[in-house]
Design a protein around this motif. Structure first.
Motif: not given
Length: 382
Positions: A228, A230, A296, A299, A308, A310
């Motif tokens: 991931c 961010l 996801c 986030a 995010v 991913c």
């Protein structure tokens, strides 16, 4: 027992604990060394768990009775049944006294015993075919930590006052060994832990992934990796400061840990900067993808940040043979890079076709002017 023999026993106990690798080995070395030093047939080491109000047995060594396991999972006793440990802390130490060991026998209080507290231990001695025991409190950093217990069988010579005095010395040696073992455990923990989030760090992932891929090659176990990135961390750092950026990292780390708990035994880690990962060994690829999808979603609900990116790679998907940890990491990282480039709100999964889950190749993820073979993926060095 002569002074030279006892001195040698103390040295052997200290050396055994010093040579231990990890807490369990240290506990076993402590109990076994004290058992030999005191001429016992059985020994146990217990810790006082204050928050639960109990003495929990860490290890049993020697001639174990029915139901006694070497490293028991649930053998614990309410501390009110054996309140000596709390008395030492609150009464005797306050007056400057020493937490001396004492003797109990299957017949009742021994010379130097502790009338009024013996009934539980006497019953336990009789039930397990033991004739006497010596109990020594273990003091760590000025607080009662637990106790050392050594027993002899029925028919063997009963422990005496000299044995109790010697057990007090042994308990002090054990305390020093436990302190050293705990310091080493803490050093090992810190070496594999990200200081900001409390998650595992890249070193921990490298070690675990190497072991997992070996298991995959040997036994066919499914190994999956979620990588991931961010989104929005740089913007937060630039506009609101690094302290707020750190809070974003911490919050996402908590979300990652929560989602990782959906996969039994998964390792949640921060690789560095704004990169994180989940390593799952055993769960199906579909379970991992569902977890990544939930990650996801959560986030995207964080107050700070921009969701995010991913990427997922699993040995259970058609990604070709995975003979090294590096290959699986490259595939997951390439999938994450594509998710980042496409601003995907859901995970991109290596090896899966279709409009929502495109097949990911390393060539698809290579930055302009850089061949796939030369691309250095973030989070893990080649």
């Amino acid at each position: 027992m002569g002074e030279d023999i006892r001195l040698a026993a103390v040295v052997a106990l200290a050396q055994g604990m010093a040579a231990a690798h990890g807490s369990r080995e240290a506990w076993r070395a402590a109990a076994a060394g004290a058992c030999r030093a005191l001429g016992g047939s059985f020994a146990a080491l217990s810790v006082w768990e204050r928050e639960l109000g109990r003495l929990r047995v860490l290890v049993n060594v020697g001639e174990r009775a029915a139901g006694e396991e070497e490293f028991p999972e649930g053998e614990a006793y309410p501390v009110h049944q054996f309140p000596e440990i709390t008395e030492f802390l609150h009464e005797r130490w306050a007056g400057g006294g020493e937490p001396n060991a004492w003797v109990e026998t299957a017949e009742g209080p021994a010379a130097g015993g502790r009338p009024g507290y013996v009934h539980q231990r006497v019953a336990a001695l009789r039930r397990r075919g033991r004739g006497s025991c010596v109990v020594a409190p273990i003091v760590l950093n000025g607080r009662a930590w637990g106790e050392l217990y050594v027993a002899r069988p029925t028919g063997a010579p009963v422990f005496g006052r000299e044995d109790a005095d010697f057990a007090t010395v042994l308990a002090a040696v054990v305390a020093a060994g436990i302190a050293q073992a705990e310091r080493l455990e803490e050093a090992r923990r810190l070496a594999f832990t990200d200081a900001l989030t409390g998650l595992a760090n890249r070193r921990a992932v490298d070690a675990r992934l190497d072991e997992a891929v070996d298991r995959h090659k040997r036994d066919g176990v499914v190994v999956s990796l979620v990588v991931c990135d961010l989104n929005g961390l740089k913007r937060v750092n630039d506009t609101r400061g690094h302290a707020v950026g750190d809070r974003l990292l911490e919050r996402f780390g908590s979300v990652l840990s929560l989602c990782g708990a959906m996969l039994p035994g998964a390792l949640a880690a921060r690789l560095g900067g704004d990169e994180f990962c989940l390593l799952a060994v055993g769960p199906s690829a579909d379970d991992v993808v569902r977890t990544a999808d939930e990650l996801c979603r959560r986030a995207g609900e964080l107050e700070l940040g921009e969701g995010v990116a991913c990427g997922v790679a699993s040995t259970a998907d058609p990604i070709g043979p995975v003979r090294s940890a590096r290959r699986l990491f490259r595939l997951a990282d390439a999938a994450q890079y594509r998710a980042k480039a496409e601003r995907a709100e859901r995970p991109v999964v290596a090896g899966r076709g279709g409009p929502d889950d495109p097949v990911v190749r390393l060539a698809d993820a290579a930055p302009s002017g850089q061949t796939p073979e030369r691309r250095t993926f973030r989070g893990r060095q080649p």
